[in-house]
Write a protein that holds these residues in place. Structure first.
Motif, PDB file in Angstrom:
ATOM      1  N   LYS A   7      15.084   2.899 -10.555  1.00  0.00           N
ATOM      2  CA  LYS A   7      14.431   3.997 -11.271  1.00  0.00           C
ATOM      3  C   LYS A   7      13.230   4.568 -10.504  1.00  0.00           C
ATOM      4  CE  LYS A   7      15.653   1.979 -15.757  1.00  0.00           C
ATOM      5  NZ  LYS A   7      15.127   1.325 -16.985  1.00  0.00           N
ATOM      6  N   ARG A   8      12.510   3.712  -9.744  1.00  0.00           N
ATOM      7  CA  ARG A   8      11.225   4.132  -9.198  1.00  0.00           C
ATOM      8  C   ARG A   8      11.251   4.409  -7.697  1.00  0.00           C
ATOM      9  NH1 ARG A   8       6.531   0.861 -12.337  1.00  0.00           N
ATOM     10  NH2 ARG A   8       5.308   2.357 -11.117  1.00  0.00           N
ATOM     11  N   ALA A   9      12.113   3.738  -6.953  1.00  0.00           N
ATOM     12  CA  ALA A   9      12.082   3.865  -5.496  1.00  0.00           C
ATOM     13  C   ALA A   9      12.887   5.064  -5.029  1.00  0.00           C
ATOM     14  CB  ALA A   9      12.617   2.587  -4.856  1.00  0.00           C
ATOM     15  N   LYS A  10      12.422   5.672  -3.930  1.00  0.00           N
ATOM     16  CA  LYS A  10      13.118   6.828  -3.357  1.00  0.00           C
ATOM     17  C   LYS A  10      14.374   6.385  -2.612  1.00  0.00           C
ATOM     18  CE  LYS A  10       8.608   9.058  -2.612  1.00  0.00           C
ATOM     19  NZ  LYS A  10       7.779   7.878  -2.920  1.00  0.00           N
ATOM     20  N   HIS A  11      14.230   5.384  -1.753  1.00  0.00           N
ATOM     21  CA  HIS A  11      15.354   4.832  -0.994  1.00  0.00           C
ATOM     22  C   HIS A  11      15.239   3.311  -1.058  1.00  0.00           C
ATOM     23  CE1 HIS A  11      16.442   8.742   0.784  1.00  0.00           C
ATOM     24  NE2 HIS A  11      15.138   8.942   0.874  1.00  0.00           N
ATOM     25  N   VAL A  12      16.347   2.637  -1.319  1.00  0.00           N
ATOM     26  CA  VAL A  12      16.351   1.177  -1.428  1.00  0.00           C
ATOM     27  C   VAL A  12      17.378   0.614  -0.456  1.00  0.00           C
ATOM     28  CG1 VAL A  12      16.652  -0.821  -2.925  1.00  0.00           C
ATOM     29  CG2 VAL A  12      15.677   1.280  -3.851  1.00  0.00           C
ATOM     30  N   ILE A  13      16.942  -0.373   0.329  1.00  0.00           N
ATOM     31  CA  ILE A  13      17.842  -1.144   1.193  1.00  0.00           C
ATOM     32  C   ILE A  13      17.857  -2.572   0.668  1.00  0.00           C
ATOM     33  CG2 ILE A  13      18.227  -2.031   3.517  1.00  0.00           C
ATOM     34  CD1 ILE A  13      16.896   0.443   4.615  1.00  0.00           C
ATOM     35  N   LEU A  14      19.039  -3.066   0.356  1.00  0.00           N
ATOM     36  CA  LEU A  14      19.186  -4.424  -0.167  1.00  0.00           C
ATOM     37  C   LEU A  14      19.427  -5.381   0.993  1.00  0.00           C
ATOM     38  CD1 LEU A  14      19.493  -6.425  -2.512  1.00  0.00           C
ATOM     39  CD2 LEU A  14      21.920  -5.777  -2.625  1.00  0.00           C
ATOM     40  N   ALA A  15      18.626  -6.436   1.060  1.00  0.00           N
ATOM     41  CA  ALA A  15      18.745  -7.422   2.138  1.00  0.00           C
ATOM     42  C   ALA A  15      18.782  -8.820   1.539  1.00  0.00           C
ATOM     43  CB  ALA A  15      17.583  -7.299   3.121  1.00  0.00           C
ATOM     44  N   ALA A  16      19.722  -9.614   2.016  1.00  0.00           N
ATOM     45  CA  ALA A  16      19.823 -11.017   1.610  1.00  0.00           C
ATOM     46  C   ALA A  16      19.270 -11.859   2.747  1.00  0.00           C
ATOM     47  CB  ALA A  16      21.267 -11.383   1.296  1.00  0.00           C
ATOM     48  N   ASN A  17      18.084 -12.398   2.566  1.00  0.00           N
ATOM     49  CA  ASN A  17      17.436 -13.192   3.604  1.00  0.00           C
ATOM     50  C   ASN A  17      17.956 -14.630   3.577  1.00  0.00           C
ATOM     51  OD1 ASN A  17      15.624 -13.580   5.726  1.00  0.00           O
ATOM     52  ND2 ASN A  17      14.018 -14.316   4.359  1.00  0.00           N
ATOM     53  N   LYS A  18      17.696 -15.338   4.668  1.00  0.00           N
ATOM     54  CA  LYS A  18      18.157 -16.724   4.846  1.00  0.00           C
ATOM     55  C   LYS A  18      19.682 -16.793   4.795  1.00  0.00           C
ATOM     56  CE  LYS A  18      13.993 -18.172   2.329  1.00  0.00           C
ATOM     57  NZ  LYS A  18      13.442 -18.984   1.237  1.00  0.00           N
ATOM     58  N   ALA A  19      20.327 -15.766   5.370  1.00  0.00           N
ATOM     59  CA  ALA A  19      21.791 -15.685   5.322  1.00  0.00           C
ATOM     60  C   ALA A  19      22.445 -16.345   6.527  1.00  0.00           C
ATOM     61  CB  ALA A  19      22.218 -14.218   5.239  1.00  0.00           C
ATOM     62  N   GLU A  20      21.664 -16.980   7.397  1.00  0.00           N
ATOM     63  CA  GLU A  20      22.265 -17.618   8.556  1.00  0.00           C
ATOM     64  C   GLU A  20      23.059 -18.851   8.136  1.00  0.00           C
ATOM     65  OE1 GLU A  20      18.187 -19.469   8.120  1.00  0.00           O
ATOM     66  OE2 GLU A  20      19.136 -17.518   7.871  1.00  0.00           O
ATOM     67  N   GLY A  21      24.189 -19.083   8.778  1.00  0.00           N
ATOM     68  CA  GLY A  21      25.021 -20.252   8.479  1.00  0.00           C
ATOM     69  C   GLY A  21      25.862 -20.062   7.231  1.00  0.00           C
ATOM     70  N   PRO A  80      24.879  -5.230   0.770  1.00  0.00           N
ATOM     71  CA  PRO A  80      23.701  -6.008   1.181  1.00  0.00           C
ATOM     72  C   PRO A  80      23.707  -6.269   2.684  1.00  0.00           C
ATOM     73  CG  PRO A  80      25.296  -7.436   0.118  1.00  0.00           C
ATOM     74  CD  PRO A  80      25.837  -6.040  -0.011  1.00  0.00           C
ATOM     75  N   LEU A  81      22.517  -6.340   3.221  1.00  0.00           N
ATOM     76  CA  LEU A  81      22.320  -6.604   4.643  1.00  0.00           C
ATOM     77  C   LEU A  81      21.966  -8.071   4.816  1.00  0.00           C
ATOM     78  CD1 LEU A  81      21.775  -5.687   7.611  1.00  0.00           C
ATOM     79  CD2 LEU A  81      19.446  -5.140   6.873  1.00  0.00           C
ATOM     80  N   GLY A  82      22.731  -8.782   5.631  1.00  0.00           N
ATOM     81  CA  GLY A  82      22.435 -10.187   5.904  1.00  0.00           C
ATOM     82  C   GLY A  82      21.320 -10.317   6.926  1.00  0.00           C
TER      83      GLY A  82
END
Length: 483
Positions: free
Chosen positions: A109-123, A141-143
């Motif tokens: 609702k509030r952000a202009k552009h959102v990039i979704l990232a899943a951190n700690k995705a190694e392994g 989602p971005l790993g």
């Protein structure tokens, strides 16, 4: 900077780790303990050819009341509103939690552009959480692995189209400016140094916990930019803010409250204090903020002495002055305590302020500018030598062991802080009391109150060229003739 990127997410998902990687320095404190970051921290980021501003935010909390967590959440929501792009981070190893779904709705609702990232995705451990992130409805989602730097090339590919859009928009809205250029291109090297937007005056505000440092900076900014509250020790990172204060470009560092070393036990508090000490080393002027109810505590004296030993210009500010009833007697008491407890800062400005009401801020600004001007002062060699002759006539140096000490001439070798060299015979024999006599003379005669002064004594006497050489051995012929 072409655009602004805000990193948001739950506590302990790796936001500060990614922030440090993007700015290329360990600016933000990182620890396994959740909720380390509390304030908004900005930094210039570099990712491939892109240059942009990145904002590290506090972990999003569900609380919406006036608690510390609620105030932290409002500050993060403000970063979402001011950012061009939001990087929403989830923990791939923990999976998608209910709090992530709530915050995904807020960003939608509030952000202009959102990039979704899943951190700690190694392994393999992060593959399940990476797939779960699709359910948030924010696109693919971005790993990522902020710790190991994995996935940054994919992040660059997602940011480049947005960067081009923001850059084109900035060029359209850029005002046309007429710049007057000196045709001869001459510069005045002797002109006094003046802060500029590219090189602002750097000021660190230090003091004990709950002295009102963040509140004071917010009042200077005219905005609730830093997290404040009745709790002691809210600030953890040394946050730097670029502002224009009464027409002067400043970069002000808000530091964590410094307690006595014996009371600092937790690792996180040790990191906060070391971050504040580093801010003191980078600053030009240090404002030591005291509490009017308990001024000049032992820790206050240590902090002020540290700033003086680091060679920084010092301004003493007494906060919460609006709570004091008998102001005249209290001010007299403060000045007496200052002269008695901090003789090494004799003459430094002592300013009373109220961070709550804003009274005294103009006087604080003038005191900072005055201290900075003295800190940058340069005295000509001719003036110094005339001064040295007068000092020697008024009080000649002692003659330890019957050896007469001759001081030939003096010169200033640097500023910031002012440093002087006096060429003399037997520099090791000059007592400390006479060095203090010269320093006090410099401070009084050249109007340099409160600023640290460095005085070095060097030997320029005529040396025996044969001193230290071994005695020549007699030749065999000469020895034979003697026999």
């Amino acid at each position: 900077m072409s655009f602004t990127l805000a990193i948001v997410g739950r506590p302990n998902v790796g936001k500060s780790t990614l922030f440090n990687r993007l700015v290329g320095r360990k600016l933000a404190l990182v620890d396994d303990q959740p909720g380390v970051t509390r304030d908004l921290r900005e930094g210039p980021a570099k990712l491939g050819p892109l240059r942009f501003t990145v904002i590290d935010t506090a972990g999003l909390e569900i609380a919406t009341d006036e608690s510390l967590q609620g105030r932290m959440r409002r500050l993060t929501e403000r970063a979402v509103d001011m950012a061009d792009v939001c990087l929403f981070m989830v923990d791939a190893r923990a999976g998608v939690l209910p709090a992530d779904e709530i915050f995904a709705d807020i960003l939608r609702k509030r952000a202009k552009h959102v990039i979704l990232a899943a951190n700690k995705a190694e392994g393999r451990a992060g593959q399940g959480g990476l797939l779960e992130a699709y359910a948030l409805g924010l696109g693919e989602p971005l790993g990522l692995s902020a710790e190991h730097g994995e996935g940054l090339s994919e992040l660059l590919a997602m940011l480049e189209p947005l960067a081009g859009e923001f850059e084109a928009r900035a060029e359209e809205n850029a005002p046309v400016m007429d710049v007057d250029v000196d045709e001869e291109g001459e510069t005045d090297e002797d002109a006094p140094y003046a802060p500029t937007p590219d090189r602002p005056l750097q000021v660190a505000v230090v003091g004990r916990p709950n002295a009102g440092k963040s509140t004071l900076i917010n009042k200077i900014l005219g905005d609730e930019r830093l997290l404040t509250g009745p709790e002691a020790g809210i600030t953890r990172d040394a946050i730097s803010l670029a502002i224009d204060w009464n027409g002067t470009p400043f970069r002000i560092f808000d530091t964590a409250g410094m307690r006595k070393r014996a009371k600092v036990q937790e690792k996180l508090e040790k990191l906060s204090v070391s971050d504040g000490l580093r801010a003191v080393k980078f600053a030009e002027v240090v404002v030591v903020l005291l509490d009017v109810d308990i001024p000049f505590e032992q820790q206050d004296l240590r902090i002020a002495d540290l700033a003086e030993r680091e060679g920084r210009a010092v301004v003493i500010a007494v906060n919460k002055w609006d709570l004091e009833e008998d102001k005249q007697d209290k001010l007299k008491e403060l000045k007496e305590s200052f002269e008695r407890l901090l003789p090494q800062l004799r003459g430094a400005p002592l300013i009373t302020v109220s961070a709550k009401t804003g009274r005294g801020l103009d006087r604080l600004h003038d005191a900072i500018m005055r201290a900075h001007e003295v800190w940058n002062r340069r005295v000509s060699t001719a003036q110094l030598n005339r001064w040295l002759v007068g000092m020697l006539e008024q009080h000649p140096p002692p003659a330890p062991g019957g050896r007469r000490i001759k001081m030939r001439y003096a010169t200033q070798v640097k500023t910031r802080p002012p440093a002087f060299v006096v060429m003399t015979s037997y520099p090791d024999a000059v007592p400390e009391s006479y060095s203090r006599y010269l320093v006090n003379g410099l401070r009084n005669d050249f109007d340099m109150p409160g600023t640290p002064i460095r005085l070095f004594l060097r030997d320029q006497g005529k040396k025996n060229p044969y001193k230290g050489r071994k005695k020549a051995q007699p030749s065999r012929l000469r020895k034979h003739l003697k026999e």
